[in-house]
Design a protein around this motif. Sequence first.
Motif, short mmCIF file in Angstrom:
data_model
loop_
_atom_site.label_atom_id
_atom_site.label_comp_id
_atom_site.label_asym_id
_atom_site.label_seq_id
_atom_site.Cartn_x
_atom_site.Cartn_y
_atom_site.Cartn_z
N ASN A 59 35.95 52.14 126.22
CA ASN A 59 36.75 53.39 126.80
C ASN A 59 35.94 53.80 128.27
O ASN A 59 36.93 54.40 128.83
CB ASN A 59 36.64 54.44 125.72
N ARG A 105 37.94 52.24 130.79
CA ARG A 105 39.46 52.44 131.03
C ARG A 105 39.54 53.93 131.58
O ARG A 105 40.51 54.24 132.24
CB ARG A 105 40.11 52.57 129.52
N PHE A 106 38.62 54.66 131.31
CA PHE A 106 38.79 56.12 131.81
C PHE A 106 37.84 56.26 133.11
O PHE A 106 37.05 57.27 133.12
CB PHE A 106 38.55 57.18 130.83
N HIS A 107 37.72 55.18 133.83
CA HIS A 107 36.85 55.44 135.01
C HIS A 107 37.48 56.36 135.85
O HIS A 107 38.63 56.33 136.34
CB HIS A 107 36.82 54.21 135.70
N SER A 108 36.77 57.48 136.27
CA SER A 108 37.09 58.59 136.81
C SER A 108 36.15 58.89 138.34
O SER A 108 36.77 59.86 139.00
CB SER A 108 37.24 59.74 136.25
N ASP A 109 35.31 58.06 138.74
CA ASP A 109 34.81 58.16 139.76
C ASP A 109 35.31 57.33 141.03
O ASP A 109 34.50 56.52 141.50
CB ASP A 109 32.99 58.07 139.74
N THR A 110 36.52 57.86 141.46
CA THR A 110 37.10 56.95 142.47
C THR A 110 36.47 57.49 143.89
O THR A 110 36.44 56.46 144.97
CB THR A 110 38.82 57.16 142.47
N GLU A 118 33.65 55.30 144.56
CA GLU A 118 33.91 54.01 144.73
C GLU A 118 34.39 53.85 146.39
O GLU A 118 34.06 52.79 147.20
CB GLU A 118 35.15 53.43 144.00
#
Length: 159
Positions: free
Chosen positions: A2, A5-10, A13
């Motif tokens: 999970n 899937r829930f990678h939120s640190d764009t 990046e």
Amino acid sequence: SNADRFHSDTAGEERTKRLNEIERRKKVDEFKRQQTFKREEDRYQQTIALKTKEEERWNKLREDGGKAKRNQSGAAYDVLSLQYHQTPDGEKQKYHDDMIRYRAQLRAKALVENGDSRASYNIISGGPRNDIQLVNQIEKPVSILDNTRSPRVDYRRSP
């Protein structure tokens, strides 16, 4: 998982991408700077080598004097003042010129004496006939007595 899937640190990046691009650009600029520096250093060394080579050439020409000899007159006299140089070549040239004048006087005297003119006056102008007075024969200068003639070699006879 999970967390993947829930990678939120764009934003992180994107920041990492920007930092990597900046780092790559710095490396490219540094590489270009090094290449330019090396090229300039080589060009400078070539210029120094060329200048050194030319200076050696000029020093050799100064020692040899070959370049200055090109400006030397081929005549053994000063072309402006018409005075003969005080050198063996100048004496030789003066002797040669004097001999030309002397032989011209001999020819003129021979023409007057042998011209078959029995008249006691000048038949062309009608004036009095003047005999040509010769100057004394010209003496060879001491400086050219030895080297005026090469020894004669008889090539018909075998040694």
